[in-house]
Scaffold this motif. Sequence first.
Motif, short mmCIF file in Angstrom:
data_model
loop_
_atom_site.label_atom_id
_atom_site.label_comp_id
_atom_site.label_asym_id
_atom_site.label_seq_id
_atom_site.Cartn_x
_atom_site.Cartn_y
_atom_site.Cartn_z
N VAL A 149 0.82 -1.22 0.00
CA VAL A 149 0.00 0.00 0.00
C VAL A 149 0.86 1.27 0.00
O VAL A 149 0.33 2.37 -0.11
CB VAL A 149 -0.97 0.04 1.20
CG1 VAL A 149 -1.93 -1.16 1.13
CG2 VAL A 149 -0.23 0.07 2.52
N MET A 150 2.15 1.11 0.13
CA MET A 150 3.05 2.27 0.16
C MET A 150 2.98 3.03 -1.17
O MET A 150 2.89 4.25 -1.20
CB MET A 150 4.48 1.80 0.39
CG MET A 150 5.45 2.90 0.65
SD MET A 150 5.38 3.47 2.34
CE MET A 150 6.51 2.38 3.16
N ARG A 151 3.08 2.33 -2.26
CA ARG A 151 2.87 2.94 -3.58
C ARG A 151 1.88 2.07 -4.33
O ARG A 151 2.24 1.20 -5.12
CB ARG A 151 4.18 3.10 -4.36
CG ARG A 151 3.98 3.81 -5.70
CD ARG A 151 5.26 4.20 -6.38
NE ARG A 151 6.02 5.17 -5.60
CZ ARG A 151 5.72 6.46 -5.48
NH1 ARG A 151 4.67 6.96 -6.11
NH2 ARG A 151 6.46 7.25 -4.74
N PHE A 155 -5.49 4.15 -3.60
CA PHE A 155 -5.07 4.41 -2.22
C PHE A 155 -5.96 5.47 -1.59
O PHE A 155 -6.74 6.13 -2.27
CB PHE A 155 -3.59 4.82 -2.17
CG PHE A 155 -3.26 6.06 -2.96
CD1 PHE A 155 -3.02 6.00 -4.33
CD2 PHE A 155 -3.19 7.31 -2.34
CE1 PHE A 155 -2.71 7.14 -5.06
CE2 PHE A 155 -2.86 8.45 -3.06
CZ PHE A 155 -2.63 8.37 -4.43
N MET A 157 -6.46 8.93 0.37
CA MET A 157 -5.80 10.21 0.65
C MET A 157 -6.76 11.14 1.36
O MET A 157 -7.96 11.10 1.13
CB MET A 157 -5.35 10.86 -0.67
CG MET A 157 -4.34 12.01 -0.47
SD MET A 157 -4.24 13.15 -1.86
CE MET A 157 -3.41 12.18 -3.09
N GLY A 448 -2.32 17.52 1.10
CA GLY A 448 -2.58 16.09 1.00
C GLY A 448 -1.92 15.28 2.11
O GLY A 448 -0.83 15.60 2.56
N VAL A 449 -2.62 14.25 2.54
CA VAL A 449 -2.02 13.27 3.46
C VAL A 449 -2.26 11.87 2.88
O VAL A 449 -3.38 11.54 2.50
CB VAL A 449 -2.64 13.33 4.87
CG1 VAL A 449 -2.20 12.13 5.71
CG2 VAL A 449 -2.26 14.61 5.58
P1 ATP Z 1 5.08 10.39 -4.54
O1 ATP Z 1 6.18 11.42 -4.67
O2 ATP Z 1 5.33 9.39 -3.47
O3 ATP Z 1 4.69 9.79 -5.86
P2 ATP Z 1 3.21 12.48 -4.83
O4 ATP Z 1 4.10 13.65 -4.57
O5 ATP Z 1 2.94 12.10 -6.23
O6 ATP Z 1 3.79 11.20 -4.03
P3 ATP Z 1 0.96 13.97 -3.84
O7 ATP Z 1 0.34 14.32 -5.13
O8 ATP Z 1 1.75 15.00 -3.11
O9 ATP Z 1 1.83 12.63 -4.04
O10 ATP Z 1 -0.21 13.34 -2.93
C1 ATP Z 1 -0.35 13.54 -1.52
C2 ATP Z 1 0.06 12.31 -0.74
O11 ATP Z 1 -0.57 11.11 -1.21
C3 ATP Z 1 1.52 11.99 -0.81
O12 ATP Z 1 2.27 12.82 0.06
C4 ATP Z 1 1.57 10.52 -0.42
O13 ATP Z 1 1.61 10.40 0.98
C5 ATP Z 1 0.25 9.98 -0.93
N1 ATP Z 1 0.45 9.18 -2.16
C6 ATP Z 1 0.78 9.64 -3.38
N2 ATP Z 1 0.87 8.63 -4.26
C7 ATP Z 1 0.56 7.49 -3.58
C8 ATP Z 1 0.48 6.12 -3.93
N3 ATP Z 1 0.69 5.72 -5.17
N4 ATP Z 1 0.14 5.21 -2.98
C9 ATP Z 1 -0.10 5.62 -1.71
N5 ATP Z 1 -0.02 6.91 -1.31
C10 ATP Z 1 0.30 7.84 -2.23
#
Ligand code: ATP
Length: 570
Positions: A149-151, A155, A157, A448-449
Amino acid sequence: MRTSQYLISTLKETPADAEIISHQLMMRAGMVRRLASGLYTWLPSGLRVLRKVEQIVREEMNKAGAIEVLMPVVQHAELWQESGRWDKMDAELLRFKDRHQRDFVLGPTHEEVITDLVRKEITSYKQLPINLYQIQTKFRDERRPRFGVMRAREFLMKDAYSFHLSQESLQQTYDAMYQAYCNIFTRLGLDFRPVLADTGAIGGSMSHEFHVLAASGEDAIVFSDGSDYAANIEKAEALAPTGARPAASQAKAEVATPDAKTIDQVSALLQVAAAQIAKTLIVRAHSDDEKAPVSFVALILRGDHELNEIKAEKHPLIASPLQFATEDEVKTVCGAAPGSVGPVGLSIPVIVDHSAAHLADFVCGANKDGFHLTGVNFDRDIQNYQSYDLRNVVEGDPSPCGNGTLVIRRGIEVGHIFQLGDRYSSAMKAGVLNEEGKHQIMTMGCYGVGVSRIVAAAIEQNHDEFGIKWPVAIAPFTVALVPMNMHKSVRIQEAAEALYSELTAAGFEVLFDDRKERPGVMFADMELLGVPFHIIVGERNLDEQKVELKNRLTGEKQLLELNQVQAVLK
Ligand code: ATP
Ligand code: MG
Ligand code: MG
Ligand code: MG
C-alpha cells in the motif's frame, strides 16, 4: 472481539514479492491482500488501523477549521480539459469512456472538482476563506506500483483545498495546515520531518512535504544538524549556493567509443568508466551497427566506488546497482534523449537500447562479465535515478543557513502542502465578488495526506523480528487477552471471560484469543499483529489471583492482581 468470530489471516511465510518490511508484515499479519497490481483489499485488522489513522487526520483537520466533504472518484474529462491537465498528464491518469463514449478519469487528485464546486457555491468574499477536505480513494496508474500500500494504484488520501482572496489569508491557512500536520504525525507516534519542497511544474510559491524517516523511503531529505533547515533533495539542490563545488559540466569526462559494437566492447567501456568514477562522469556510447544498435547514457557516479562494488547498502541513495531503460523511458525520466549529455549525479548507468532482444543480450553479457547486475528492474529503480540526478548537495556540506552541517536521510512522503496560487482558479475562472463589488479570482492552497501510506510507514518505524509494534494510537486492538489452554480449564475460562467483559465495558479494544490453539501460536499471532498489551491468563498465576501483563512495545512483563488490570492499562 473474539478471535473465534474474527478473521485472523496470519501467514508463516513471507510472500516472495514483498520487498520491504512493512509490506511483508502487512501480508504476514493479515492486514491486506493483493487483488492485482497496486490494488489491495483491507482485511479486518488492517482496516481497523486505517480507520484510526483516518480518524486522527479527520480530528486534526476539523480542529484546524477545515470542513469535510466527499467528492466523486469518477470525474468527467471536461474539467481536466478546462484546467489544461487533460493534455499534460501522462499515463498515471487513468482515462476511460462511459457508454455514451464520453471521456472520464479516475480521480488521482481533486483540484478540478473542488474548483468547479467552489466557483458554483461561493460567490462572495464574505464566504472566504474556506478550507474543504475529503478522505477519499484516489487512483493513480503508477509506473510501478510497489511496496504494497506504500505505492499503490488505488489508495486513500486526505486532500484539502483552501480558497482565499489574499496571499495573507492563504498563508494563514497554510500555516494552520502545517501545524495540523505536525499534530497528526505526532499523535500517530511517528518520527517525521517537515521539509521544504520544490513547487515544481504546478507553480505556486511555497510547499512543504512531511516525511517519515525510514531507510526504505524512496525520497532523500536533507537537513542541518545545527538548525531548523530541512528540505527535500530537489529543493536543497535548488537552494544550494552555486559554485560550492565544481559544476557538473566541469566534472564530467566523456569516453568516445566509435568502435563499441559488441557486448564485450560495451562492457569493456563500462569498465574503463568504472575506473574513473572518483569523479562524476558521463559516458556516452553509440553503435552504428544497424543490426545491433546500442547507445547508452551514462555512467553517472560520484564517489570512490568501483562500479561492481556499488550496492544499495553502500550507497544510501541507491536502491539497485544498475538500471535499464528504453529510449523513451530515458527521455521521460531524464528529460534528455539517449546520447545527449543528461544531468549528472549520484546514480548508475542507464543503459539505453533500441531493441529489446539486444538489451536482453546486453544484460546477459554484462552479467557474464561480472558487473554484478542482479536484481535490476527499470520500473522499480528508475525513480531513484530520477530523484538523485545532479547532486550538488552532499552530506557534510555547510547548511545554507550558516548553522550546522547537512545530513541526508531517506524519507517516506506522507504529506504534502502547497500554495497553488491561481493556477486552477484562473484557468477555471473561479472568482467571487470582492469587497469593492468587483469579480476577483481566488487564490488556492492544497494539502494532501497519504492515509493508507501512513499505515505502511508506521510499520517501517515500528517493528521487530516478531512483527509489528503498533503505536497505541493506531493499534488495531489495545489489549490481547490470551488465556492458556482455556478449553481445558473452567477456572481460566471464567477468569478470561470476566476480564474480557470488564475491560470491554471500560472501553478497551480487546482481542480475546478464544481459539483452541496452543499458547505459542496465540503469542506469535498477537506479536505479529502488534497488539501493544498482552494479558496472559495461566493456571499458576491464577492461584494467586494474578495475570501477566506484557508490553509488546518495551518487552516488559509484570504480574498484576486481577483487580488491578484496568487501572494499570489506563
Ligand atoms: P510520490 O512522490 O510518493 O509519488 P506524490 O508527490 O505524487 O507522491 P501527492 O500528489 O503530493 O503525491 O499526494 C499527496 C500524498 O498522497 C503523498 O504525500 C503521499 O503520501 C500519498 N500518495 C501519493 N501517491 C501514492 C500512492 N501511489 N500510494 C499511496 N499513497 C500515495
Ligand atoms: Mg507521485
Ligand atoms: Mg512526491
Ligand atoms: Mg507530493
